[in-house]
Motif scaffolding. Structure first.
Motif, PDB file in Angstrom:
ATOM      1  N   VAL A 502      -7.319  19.363  -5.902  1.00 58.39           N
ATOM      2  CA  VAL A 502      -8.745  19.018  -5.891  1.00 58.39           C
ATOM      3  C   VAL A 502      -8.961  17.514  -5.992  1.00 58.39           C
ATOM      4  CG1 VAL A 502     -10.953  19.305  -7.078  1.00 58.39           C
ATOM      5  CG2 VAL A 502      -9.371  21.244  -6.887  1.00 58.39           C
ATOM      6  N   PHE A 503      -8.266  16.839  -6.912  1.00 61.46           N
ATOM      7  CA  PHE A 503      -8.640  15.471  -7.287  1.00 61.46           C
ATOM      8  C   PHE A 503      -7.778  14.355  -6.701  1.00 61.46           C
ATOM      9  CE2 PHE A 503     -10.065  18.141 -10.908  1.00 61.46           C
ATOM     10  CZ  PHE A 503     -11.428  17.925 -10.777  1.00 61.46           C
ATOM     11  N   ILE A 504      -6.537  14.629  -6.307  1.00 68.63           N
ATOM     12  CA  ILE A 504      -5.599  13.544  -6.006  1.00 68.63           C
ATOM     13  C   ILE A 504      -6.051  12.693  -4.814  1.00 68.63           C
ATOM     14  CG2 ILE A 504      -4.047  14.784  -4.431  1.00 68.63           C
ATOM     15  CD1 ILE A 504      -2.902  12.521  -7.306  1.00 68.63           C
ATOM     16  N   GLY A 505      -6.716  13.313  -3.841  1.00 70.75           N
ATOM     17  CA  GLY A 505      -7.174  12.552  -2.677  1.00 70.75           C
ATOM     18  C   GLY A 505      -8.224  11.520  -3.038  1.00 70.75           C
ATOM     19  N   TYR A 506      -9.215  11.949  -3.807  1.00 70.71           N
ATOM     20  CA  TYR A 506     -10.300  11.051  -4.228  1.00 70.71           C
ATOM     21  C   TYR A 506      -9.745   9.865  -5.019  1.00 70.71           C
ATOM     22  CZ  TYR A 506     -14.697   9.532  -6.349  1.00 70.71           C
ATOM     23  OH  TYR A 506     -15.784   8.790  -6.753  1.00 70.71           O
ATOM     24  N   LEU A 507      -8.756  10.135  -5.875  1.00 71.25           N
ATOM     25  CA  LEU A 507      -8.240   9.116  -6.778  1.00 71.25           C
ATOM     26  C   LEU A 507      -7.312   8.109  -6.108  1.00 71.25           C
ATOM     27  CD1 LEU A 507      -7.460  11.385  -9.877  1.00 71.25           C
ATOM     28  CD2 LEU A 507      -9.423   9.856  -9.568  1.00 71.25           C
ATOM     29  N   THR A 508      -6.660   8.508  -5.011  1.00 73.99           N
ATOM     30  CA  THR A 508      -5.585   7.656  -4.468  1.00 73.99           C
ATOM     31  C   THR A 508      -5.818   7.122  -3.060  1.00 73.99           C
ATOM     32  OG1 THR A 508      -4.383   9.608  -3.664  1.00 73.99           O
ATOM     33  CG2 THR A 508      -3.837   8.830  -5.880  1.00 73.99           C
ATOM     34  N   ILE A 509      -6.842   7.575  -2.346  1.00 72.44           N
ATOM     35  CA  ILE A 509      -6.986   7.159  -0.947  1.00 72.44           C
ATOM     36  C   ILE A 509      -7.132   5.645  -0.812  1.00 72.44           C
ATOM     37  CG2 ILE A 509      -9.476   7.645  -0.985  1.00 72.44           C
ATOM     38  CD1 ILE A 509      -9.227   8.203   2.048  1.00 72.44           C
ATOM     39  N   GLU A 510      -7.881   5.046  -1.721  1.00 75.67           N
ATOM     40  CA  GLU A 510      -8.148   3.611  -1.580  1.00 75.67           C
ATOM     41  C   GLU A 510      -6.863   2.788  -1.690  1.00 75.67           C
ATOM     42  OE1 GLU A 510     -11.991   0.890  -2.394  1.00 75.67           O
ATOM     43  OE2 GLU A 510     -11.718   2.737  -3.531  1.00 75.67           O
ATOM     44  N   SER A 511      -6.032   3.100  -2.672  1.00 76.21           N
ATOM     45  CA  SER A 511      -4.804   2.318  -2.868  1.00 76.21           C
ATOM     46  C   SER A 511      -3.715   2.687  -1.861  1.00 76.21           C
ATOM     47  CB  SER A 511      -4.286   2.504  -4.294  1.00 76.21           C
ATOM     48  OG  SER A 511      -3.976   3.863  -4.538  1.00 76.21           O
ATOM     49  N   MET A 512      -3.604   3.974  -1.510  1.00 71.15           N
ATOM     50  CA  MET A 512      -2.508   4.397  -0.647  1.00 71.15           C
ATOM     51  C   MET A 512      -2.754   4.094   0.823  1.00 71.15           C
ATOM     52  SD  MET A 512      -1.091   7.975  -2.289  1.00 71.15           S
ATOM     53  CE  MET A 512       0.207   8.082  -1.091  1.00 71.15           C
ATOM     54  N   VAL A 513      -3.978   4.273   1.272  1.00 71.56           N
ATOM     55  CA  VAL A 513      -4.268   4.095   2.704  1.00 71.56           C
ATOM     56  C   VAL A 513      -4.767   2.683   3.012  1.00 71.56           C
ATOM     57  CG1 VAL A 513      -5.660   4.907   4.652  1.00 71.56           C
ATOM     58  CG2 VAL A 513      -4.730   6.548   3.003  1.00 71.56           C
ATOM     59  N   GLY A 515      -5.091   0.080   0.441  1.00 73.48           N
ATOM     60  CA  GLY A 515      -4.628  -0.921  -0.511  1.00 73.48           C
ATOM     61  C   GLY A 515      -3.233  -1.418  -0.172  1.00 73.48           C
ATOM     62  N   ASP A 516      -2.558  -1.947  -1.191  1.00 70.97           N
ATOM     63  CA  ASP A 516      -1.228  -2.520  -0.964  1.00 70.97           C
ATOM     64  C   ASP A 516      -0.118  -1.679  -1.589  1.00 70.97           C
ATOM     65  OD1 ASP A 516      -1.784  -2.922  -3.602  1.00 70.97           O
ATOM     66  OD2 ASP A 516      -1.547  -5.113  -3.567  1.00 70.97           O
ATOM     67  N   PHE A 517      -0.392  -0.374  -1.787  1.00 69.11           N
ATOM     68  CA  PHE A 517       0.605   0.504  -2.399  1.00 69.11           C
ATOM     69  C   PHE A 517       1.885   0.564  -1.566  1.00 69.11           C
ATOM     70  CE2 PHE A 517       2.495   4.649  -3.422  1.00 69.11           C
ATOM     71  CZ  PHE A 517       2.542   4.571  -4.807  1.00 69.11           C
ATOM     72  N   LYS A 519       2.734  -1.789   0.741  1.00 68.46           N
ATOM     73  CA  LYS A 519       2.763  -3.085   1.427  1.00 68.46           C
ATOM     74  C   LYS A 519       4.166  -3.517   1.860  1.00 68.46           C
ATOM     75  CE  LYS A 519       2.990  -5.783  -2.861  1.00 68.46           C
ATOM     76  NZ  LYS A 519       2.371  -6.826  -3.684  1.00 68.46           N
ATOM     77  N   ASP A 520       5.196  -3.221   1.056  1.00 63.45           N
ATOM     78  CA  ASP A 520       6.546  -3.642   1.421  1.00 63.45           C
ATOM     79  C   ASP A 520       7.411  -2.472   1.866  1.00 63.45           C
ATOM     80  OD1 ASP A 520       6.503  -2.519  -1.040  1.00 63.45           O
ATOM     81  OD2 ASP A 520       7.624  -4.101  -2.072  1.00 63.45           O
ATOM     82  N   ALA A 521       6.787  -1.296   2.095  1.00 62.63           N
ATOM     83  CA  ALA A 521       7.537  -0.115   2.527  1.00 62.63           C
ATOM     84  C   ALA A 521       7.229   0.242   3.976  1.00 62.63           C
ATOM     85  CB  ALA A 521       7.216   1.073   1.623  1.00 62.63           C
ATOM     86  N   ILE A 522       6.023  -0.065   4.411  1.00 62.20           N
ATOM     87  CA  ILE A 522       5.580   0.313   5.761  1.00 62.20           C
ATOM     88  C   ILE A 522       5.108  -0.929   6.494  1.00 62.20           C
ATOM     89  CG2 ILE A 522       3.767   1.540   7.028  1.00 62.20           C
ATOM     90  CD1 ILE A 522       3.949   3.742   4.883  1.00 62.20           C
ATOM     91  N   PHE A 523       5.555  -1.064   7.741  1.00 57.65           N
ATOM     92  CA  PHE A 523       5.154  -2.213   8.565  1.00 57.65           C
ATOM     93  C   PHE A 523       4.339  -1.722   9.753  1.00 57.65           C
ATOM     94  CE2 PHE A 523       6.001  -4.697  12.412  1.00 57.65           C
ATOM     95  CZ  PHE A 523       5.429  -5.906  12.035  1.00 57.65           C
ATOM     96  N   ILE A 524       3.204  -2.366  10.006  1.00 60.32           N
ATOM     97  CA  ILE A 524       2.359  -2.022  11.152  1.00 60.32           C
ATOM     98  C   ILE A 524       2.004  -3.296  11.903  1.00 60.32           C
ATOM     99  CG2 ILE A 524       0.174  -1.017  11.921  1.00 60.32           C
ATOM    100  CD1 ILE A 524       0.126   0.620   9.343  1.00 60.32           C
ATOM    101  N   ASN A 525       2.181  -3.255  13.210  1.00 62.31           N
ATOM    102  CA  ASN A 525       1.738  -4.344  14.078  1.00 62.31           C
ATOM    103  C   ASN A 525       0.271  -4.083  14.419  1.00 62.31           C
ATOM    104  OD1 ASN A 525       1.204  -6.203  16.063  1.00 62.31           O
ATOM    105  ND2 ASN A 525       3.039  -5.788  17.261  1.00 62.31           N
ATOM    106  N   ALA A 526      -0.620  -4.594  13.583  1.00 64.55           N
ATOM    107  CA  ALA A 526      -2.048  -4.284  13.710  1.00 64.55           C
ATOM    108  C   ALA A 526      -2.636  -4.780  15.023  1.00 64.55           C
ATOM    109  CB  ALA A 526      -2.812  -4.879  12.532  1.00 64.55           C
ATOM    110  N   GLU A 527      -2.031  -5.806  15.592  1.00 65.82           N
ATOM    111  CA  GLU A 527      -2.545  -6.334  16.862  1.00 65.82           C
ATOM    112  C   GLU A 527      -2.293  -5.349  17.999  1.00 65.82           C
ATOM    113  OE1 GLU A 527      -1.715 -10.344  19.291  1.00 65.82           O
ATOM    114  OE2 GLU A 527      -1.837 -10.601  17.112  1.00 65.82           O
ATOM    115  N   ALA A 528      -1.083  -4.766  18.028  1.00 61.78           N
ATOM    116  CA  ALA A 528      -0.732  -3.821  19.090  1.00 61.78           C
ATOM    117  C   ALA A 528      -1.261  -2.420  18.799  1.00 61.78           C
ATOM    118  CB  ALA A 528       0.784  -3.776  19.269  1.00 61.78           C
TER     119      ALA A 528
END
Length: 674
Positions: A502-513, A515-517, A519-528
């Protein structure tokens, strides 16, 4: 607080379940003399997983404060310049996976005490699920491809043992062999991808591979014009297709429901099947270099998300409905990977782990309460007999269909939004698939819910009711024939899993999707690949996202699916039968699972058998045995038979041969002199 984590603490995380598995598997079985009884076996394994969970939670807290770890624990061997080692890489991605794996595993261990209560293989089962936990932790904590592959194969092996746990049951043995063989197909591609990385990067270590990503991106595959990184990524993704059950390598997962229900929750909802999703997210620096590979991932995920959902509509076995739901949701995660929304894919992995484990365990609770009837057509009105199972199932179902404020809403709607903003060629089809999948998911989920928990009681009309005692999964919970609530060791995990559902999505979406949770584990080429960054521009917090849902199609598609199921299965049950008659050819295709099993068994398997027989008779017996082995000794025999005629034993014969030899030599010398 230190910025580095303790190596000994991290090492204790996978070793604690391993010790528990060893104690239960050796001392708790005939192999070790049955020193441990049931209580000692489940206590040892539960304690091991509990220790792992507590340490994982502490690790996650440290990681959120900025701590990281990336080091070798043990160097196995060095071949040339290639190091083969055991090492840990702990960042946001790893820490989150550690907590999910250990928490779900802990719930399954507790649940198993009730579900497998009277099974003869009680201690062996606990040893297997604890060993599986160790294998999965080694996979997610690895900092190199060798250890990743070890964990990858280990979870496959333990999955084989668990699916075929009831080894006297023919369908279980067929299912575990099917899972093993299909995964070997995917793993062949996976090891080719690892081999190419080793060949061109010269290392197995993640950090060193990622440091050479741009160099790999500039190379072409020998003899072709293909980008080398595209070939590597497609090979790696083939491995993910097998492990994470993507079309067409998905065929093993529904049959794996032949194993006990606890492993359905542990392996086929929360952990093993998400290994492929985790691996692609971890390898994001490579996948970002190939639009071709990403587009393939996107299309395969979209096909899986939609077409596996269709199959869930026509299933009558309660566990198989949830199994096809798992396939569909894995397709959603794969779609997110394809549009470079890796953090969204992993976010859905996490939320899905909780609510799908809840739904599987709730299904097992219903099966126990219904005296091991699994056919939802012979249930109904179970709500009044099993109130805890009912309310937790409802919460899991609401999370699954994406009800606003529930965890599944935040992750599933994030995927749909990311696909909407994608610029890849396959994004149009993928957007249609994930939108249509919302209606399909809601329909089959509430079809299951209404048939099981509402309507008329039908458990006393089951034509197979008198045969359940013959089944291997009957643990003696018979009673007077009426449904009954499960014991506390079964319902407690349901309640504990319902909370994060019920609650985990509301509590974590901002930091996980956003935020910088990661930041050093996943790399995205935002331009492409700007899908996630465009989605971030319109995100204004979890509450605003929930309110915005009332003006978007997914909510109304989910509502339409639920209302359709309510009308068709509670108000007017004649409608499904009429639709079935009108769409009989379509239903036939769905009942035969798109004929993929038929194709595999009658084309691929028989073709491979024919090829094998041809190679055996033509190659082995004809060429090697007949042409090389037998022909060689026959030729030698022929030559020796001729030579033997000259070995008479008479002196005048040898003198004559010497004269002939001298004559031949003189003739040759005269010819040379000319």
């Amino acid at each position: 607080m230190s910025n580095t984590l303790s190596a000994s603490t991290l090492l204790a995380v996978p070793l604690a379940p391993l010790v528990g598995a060893a104690l239960a598997g050796i001392l708790g079985t005939a192999f070790g003399g049955n020193v441990f009884g049931r209580r000692a076996s489940h206590s040892a394994t539960i304690l091991g997983v509990l220790v792992a969970f507590v340490l994982s939670a502490m690790t996650l807290a440290d990681v959120m404060d900025g701590a990281r770890f990336n080091a070798t624990i043990y160097e196995w061997m060095v071949v040339g310049g290639l190091k083969m080692e055991i090492g840990f890489l702990v960042d946001g991605l790893t820490a989150m996976m550690m907590v999910v794996v250990t928490f779900v595993s802990l719930m399954v261990h507790i649940y198993t005490m009730g579900y497998m209560e009277e099974d003869a293989g009680y201690n062996r089962f606990f040893a297997y699920i604890s060993l599986f936990t160790f294998s999965m932790l080694m996979l997610v904590m690895s900092n190199n491809l060798l250890q990743l592959f070890f964990g990858w194969e280990a979870v496959g092996l333990v999955s084989y043992l668990l699916i075929g746990f009831w080894y006297n049951k023919p369908t279980a043995i067929f299912a575990n062999m099917k899972a093993f063989l299909v995964n070997r197909v995917g793993d062949f591609g996976f090891i080719l991808g690892i081999g190419l990385i080793v060949a061109y990067a010269g290392t197995l270590n993640y950090s060193e591979v990622f440091a050479k990503a741009d160099q790999l991106g500039g190379l072409t595959f020998p003899g072709t014009s293909w980008m080398l990184v595209t070939v590597i990524c497609i090979c790696l993704f083939i491995g993910a297709m097998g492990k994470s059950a993507q079309f067409p390598l998905h065929v093993w997962l529904p049959d794996s429901m032949e194993g006990p229900t606890p492993i359905s929750a542990l392996i086929h909802a929360a952990t093993m099947v998400t290994a492929g999703i985790f691996m692609v997210a971890r390898m994001s620096p490579l996948f970002e270099l190939s639009d071709t590979a990403l587009n393939l991932i996107l299309v395969i995920g979209a096909i899986t998300a939609l077409f596996m959902g269709f199959l869930g509509i026509i299933q009558n076995d309660i566990k198989r409905v949830v199994a096809y739901s798992t396939l569909s949701q894995l397709g959603y995660m794969t779609v997110a990977l394809g549009v470079s929304a890796y953090s969204v894919a992993v976010f859905h992995l996490m939320t899905h782990a909780f609510f799908k484990a809840l739904l599987f365990l709730a299904a097992g609770s219903v099966i126990m309460g219904m005296h091991h009837n699994q056919d939802i057509r012979w249930m109904g009105a179970v709500r009044k007999y099993m109130p805890i199972t009912w309310i937790t199932s409802l919460l899991g179902t609401l999370a699954l269909i994406g009800t606003p404020l529930f965890s599944g809403f935040y992750s599933k709607d994030s995927i749909i939004e990311a696909v909407h903003f994608s610029n890849l060629p396959g994004s149009g089809f993928a957007y249609f698939a994930v939108l249509a999948g919302v209606f399909v998911t809601s329909f089959y989920s509430f079809r299951l819910y209404f048939l099981v928990f509402h309507g008329q009681e039908r458990y006393d009309q089951n034509p197979d009711a008198h045969h359940h005692g013959d089944h291997h999964d009957d643990h003696g919970h018979h009673g007077d024939g009426k449904p009954h609530e499960s014991p506390w060791v079964v319902t407690l995990p349901l309640v504990l899993l319902a909370v994060p559902s019920v609650f985990i999505g509301y509590l974590t979406i901002e930091s996980m999707v956003f935020g910088d949770f990661f930041k050093d584990a996943i790399f995205i080429n935002a331009e492409a690949h700007p899908a996630l960054s465009k989605f971030a521009e319109i995100f204004h917090g979890p509450m605003a996202m929930a309110l915005h849902a009332f003006s978007t199609p997914p909510l109304y598609l989910a509502l339409a699916g639920a209302v359709s199921a309510w009308y068709m299965y509670l108000i007017n049950p004649a409608v499904p039968a009429a639709i079935g008659r009108a769409l009989k050819p379509v239903i036939t295709v769905l009942e035969n699972k798109y004929y993929l099993d038929w194709f595999n068994e009658n084309v691929l398997a028989k073709g491979a058998r024919g090829l094998g027989i041809g190679l055996w008779k033509g190659g082995d017996r004809g060429v090697i045995e007949g042409g090389v082995v037998n022909a060689s000794w026959k030729l030698i025999g022929l030559i020796s038979g001729v030579v033997r005629r000259f070995q008479t034993g008479f002196l005048y014969h040898y003198a004559f041969m010497m004269l002939v030899g001298v004559l031949l030599l003189m003739t040759w010398f005269v010819w040379l002199a000319k």
